[in-house]
Design a protein around this motif. Sequence first.
Motif, mmCIF file in Angstrom:
data_model
loop_
_atom_site.group_PDB
_atom_site.id
_atom_site.type_symbol
_atom_site.label_atom_id
_atom_site.label_comp_id
_atom_site.label_asym_id
_atom_site.label_seq_id
_atom_site.Cartn_x
_atom_site.Cartn_y
_atom_site.Cartn_z
ATOM 1 N N ASN A 136 7.254 0.417 3.997
ATOM 2 C CA ASN A 136 5.953 1.099 4.017
ATOM 3 C C ASN A 136 5.775 2.063 5.194
ATOM 4 N N GLY A 137 6.790 2.177 6.048
ATOM 5 C CA GLY A 137 6.739 3.196 7.111
ATOM 6 C C GLY A 137 6.020 2.789 8.388
ATOM 7 N N LEU A 138 5.873 1.492 8.646
ATOM 8 C CA LEU A 138 5.266 1.065 9.919
ATOM 9 C C LEU A 138 6.204 1.476 11.060
ATOM 10 N N PRO A 139 5.696 2.261 12.024
ATOM 11 C CA PRO A 139 6.606 2.794 13.051
ATOM 12 C C PRO A 139 7.479 1.721 13.718
ATOM 13 N N SER A 140 6.902 0.549 14.021
ATOM 14 C CA SER A 140 7.691 -0.464 14.737
ATOM 15 C C SER A 140 8.797 -1.077 13.873
ATOM 16 N N ASN A 141 8.762 -0.871 12.572
ATOM 17 C CA ASN A 141 9.806 -1.440 11.698
ATOM 18 C C ASN A 141 10.756 -0.395 11.120
ATOM 19 N N LYS A 142 10.603 0.838 11.543
ATOM 20 C CA LYS A 142 11.395 1.908 10.933
ATOM 21 C C LYS A 142 12.898 1.654 11.059
ATOM 22 N N ASP A 143 13.311 1.115 12.200
ATOM 23 C CA ASP A 143 14.745 0.964 12.443
ATOM 24 C C ASP A 143 15.262 -0.439 12.133
ATOM 25 N N LEU A 144 14.571 -1.130 11.258
ATOM 26 C CA LEU A 144 15.007 -2.479 10.878
ATOM 27 C C LEU A 144 16.479 -2.458 10.453
ATOM 28 N N ARG A 200 11.218 5.804 -6.678
ATOM 29 C CA ARG A 200 11.216 7.194 -6.188
ATOM 30 C C ARG A 200 9.874 7.889 -6.395
ATOM 31 N N LYS A 201 9.090 7.406 -7.407
ATOM 32 C CA LYS A 201 7.800 8.056 -7.713
ATOM 33 C C LYS A 201 6.693 7.565 -6.789
ATOM 34 N N THR A 202 6.984 6.582 -5.950
ATOM 35 C CA THR A 202 5.938 5.977 -5.121
ATOM 36 C C THR A 202 5.968 6.571 -3.706
ATOM 37 N N ASP A 203 5.072 6.051 -2.840
ATOM 38 C CA ASP A 203 5.079 6.549 -1.459
ATOM 39 C C ASP A 203 5.982 5.702 -0.552
ATOM 40 N N ILE A 204 6.929 4.992 -1.140
ATOM 41 C CA ILE A 204 7.903 4.245 -0.326
ATOM 42 C C ILE A 204 8.636 5.237 0.592
ATOM 43 N N THR A 205 8.972 4.794 1.786
ATOM 44 C CA THR A 205 9.576 5.746 2.740
ATOM 45 C C THR A 205 10.979 6.160 2.297
ATOM 46 N N GLU A 206 11.331 7.366 2.680
ATOM 47 C CA GLU A 206 12.620 7.924 2.283
ATOM 48 C C GLU A 206 13.778 7.097 2.861
ATOM 49 N N LYS A 214 -2.881 15.128 5.626
ATOM 50 C CA LYS A 214 -2.554 16.347 4.890
ATOM 51 C C LYS A 214 -1.055 16.648 4.999
ATOM 52 N N PHE A 215 -0.546 16.482 6.199
ATOM 53 C CA PHE A 215 0.879 16.732 6.443
ATOM 54 C C PHE A 215 1.738 15.814 5.561
ATOM 55 N N GLU A 216 1.360 14.536 5.521
ATOM 56 C CA GLU A 216 2.145 13.567 4.741
ATOM 57 C C GLU A 216 2.098 13.901 3.244
ATOM 58 N N ILE A 217 0.928 14.306 2.766
ATOM 59 C CA ILE A 217 0.804 14.624 1.340
ATOM 60 C C ILE A 217 1.683 15.843 1.006
ATOM 61 N N GLU A 218 1.661 16.837 1.899
ATOM 62 C CA GLU A 218 2.507 18.037 1.698
ATOM 63 C C GLU A 218 3.992 17.659 1.670
ATOM 64 N N GLU A 219 4.399 16.805 2.609
ATOM 65 C CA GLU A 219 5.806 16.364 2.659
ATOM 66 C C GLU A 219 6.177 15.601 1.392
ATOM 67 N N GLY A 220 5.222 14.782 0.902
ATOM 68 C CA GLY A 220 5.453 14.013 -0.320
ATOM 69 C C GLY A 220 5.678 14.931 -1.513
ATOM 70 N N GLU A 227 4.776 11.347 1.954
ATOM 71 C CA GLU A 227 5.913 10.868 2.730
ATOM 72 C C GLU A 227 5.353 10.508 4.097
ATOM 73 N N LYS A 228 5.321 9.197 4.403
ATOM 74 C CA LYS A 228 4.671 8.777 5.647
ATOM 75 C C LYS A 228 5.472 9.180 6.868
ATOM 76 N N ILE A 229 4.758 9.546 7.897
ATOM 77 C CA ILE A 229 5.396 9.799 9.192
ATOM 78 C C ILE A 229 5.579 8.439 9.844
ATOM 79 N N CYS A 230 6.786 8.188 10.326
ATOM 80 C CA CYS A 230 7.073 6.836 10.837
ATOM 81 C C CYS A 230 7.204 6.805 12.355
#
Length: 478
Positions: free
Chosen positions: A145-153, A186-192, A441-447, A455-458
């Motif tokens: 889900n893009g939580l910053p503290s878990n990005k590098d799991l 792929r159709k969801t907002d799951i992180t890349e 807005k930025f995330e929606i544009e990236e998505g 696409e969430k910023i992590c």
Amino acid sequence: MTFGSLKTLNRFYSATSYTKIPRVCIVGAGPAGFYAAMHLTKNIQCKIDLIEKLPVPFGLIRYGVAPDHPEVKNVINQFTKVAQRPEVNFYGNVTLGKDITLNQLRQHYDAVLLTYGAEKDKTLGIENENAKNVIGARHFVGWYNGLPSNKDLEIDLSCDMAAILGQGNVALDVARILLSPIDELRKTDITEHALNILAGSKIKQLYLIGRRGPLQVAFTIKELREQLKLRDCKTVWRPEDFQNVINELPNLPRPRKRITELMLKSLNENETCSISNNTKMFKPIFFRSPKKFLINDKNNVTGIELICNKLEGENWESQKCIPTDEIEVVNCGLVFRSIGYKSIKADEDVPFSNGLVLNERGCVIDEANELGKLYVAGWLGTGPVGVILHTMGNAFQVAKTICDDLKNKADYSKSGFAEFKDIVKDKTDIVDWEGWQKIDKFEIEEGKKRGKPREKICSVEKMIEIAKSEFKIVKDNS
Ligand code: FAD
Ligand code: NAP
């Protein structure tokens, strides 16, 4: 007073900088915080400051709810309307216990409501729990889900057998994400980053291990139905786990009866379902408690030693598992521990015991009478159980108590965040609602570029950078 006339009054108060209205601070911008703010704005004249640890709002709606459940996230629209009210301020990237203290807040507000949730996961306390590829479900959920503290799991999906310990809805979320066809995700907002790793997953068999029986599963029928309907996935139950279950059916309350009937129906369909090379197996196992994790010489998990349990007690609901002498081993190269979340004592002055802020119907029991009153709502006060609807009910009830207490208060002399904002600013980059809107807005544009809702910023740093950028958002106060 109606919603509309309250709004007019609010404008009047801001315009005349009249300060004699109550100041309420809410710590944590998850569902409990927003629902409480919603109730307060509708029922009392007050100024609300919403303080949030992350630069972005919505708590587990953003970082917990599964990406393939977009409809659940629609509550965000209601929360946005609350945040855009003139009497509500959002201060993101401000952490209680780090950037501000509880004492500070209680000095500057008439009421402080703690809604900072449950941000750790429960552990089992068994041998080799720290082995590689033994992963807390909370970390995995945060990762996809893009939580910053878990990005590098660090997670290795190259094994063909994996297991989940626990049989709640979080466990089923984890199972669905692991077993869903990748084109669905792929159709969801799951992180890349999660998509890329999940696309290479070799997992073919996934165990879902519960310490009690089919009558005690903590997941709910909607989620089980979704699991049973997954494309290219076959659910395989163990018939011996269902002995006597059918005899209990007539005595069960309706929701429990329906979910049990669904499991029995699926068990009976086991034989008829066809299997291809692509079929993944979902294998619930009951009456088993983890005893220890088995590891190889590189400290990688290779399996779980399970104690076989029997149940004791009359009532199916409160039956307890009792260990027997029997042991079973499940081989697997990846294990998720999904046995619940837990809260922390975020500040040394938070009255905290047994994983909860001690409270009586939301009023915090403490001695500091001369300070602003302290309240708690959401998972921090109830424990980490219940869906958004339960959290809403609890937050409304606590907010009602706050309204009643404030209406009975004779004098409001507190000045809120403005009084100590400069001190906080020296410690952290505060992100306000406008800043969040830029991130949104930025995330929606990236998505859009990837055919996804967002696409969430992590990275917290990147969020702050976008929030500070020149791009202007017009505030919609409708
Ligand atoms: P949270 O949502 O956790 O909000 C707490 C907020 O406080 C967060 O924003 C956090 O960043 C902030 N915070 C933490 N520490 C601090 C601090 N020190 N200072 C300032 N701020 C802080 N329910 C459903 O109805 N449908 C679902 O599909 C669903 N899916 C779920 C999936 C998962 C994985 C989980 C764990 C729960 C799910 N739930 C679902 C339940 C739902 O998420 C909860 O009922 C709800 O989020 C609890 O709200 P809360 O406000 O108490 O906590
Ligand atoms: P949960 O519903 O409390 O489930 C926890 C599971 O872990 C239970 O099966 C429990 O078994 C087991 N467990 C606990 N301690 C254990 C131990 N020491 N050893 C072995 N097993 C243990 O918690 P959750 O799954 O984290 O969910 C939290 C809340 O969020 C729930 O209310 C859930 O409904 C909600 N949620 C909802 C959704 C949704 O609506 N789609 C999605 C996710 C979460 P016992 O019953 O034996 O204790």
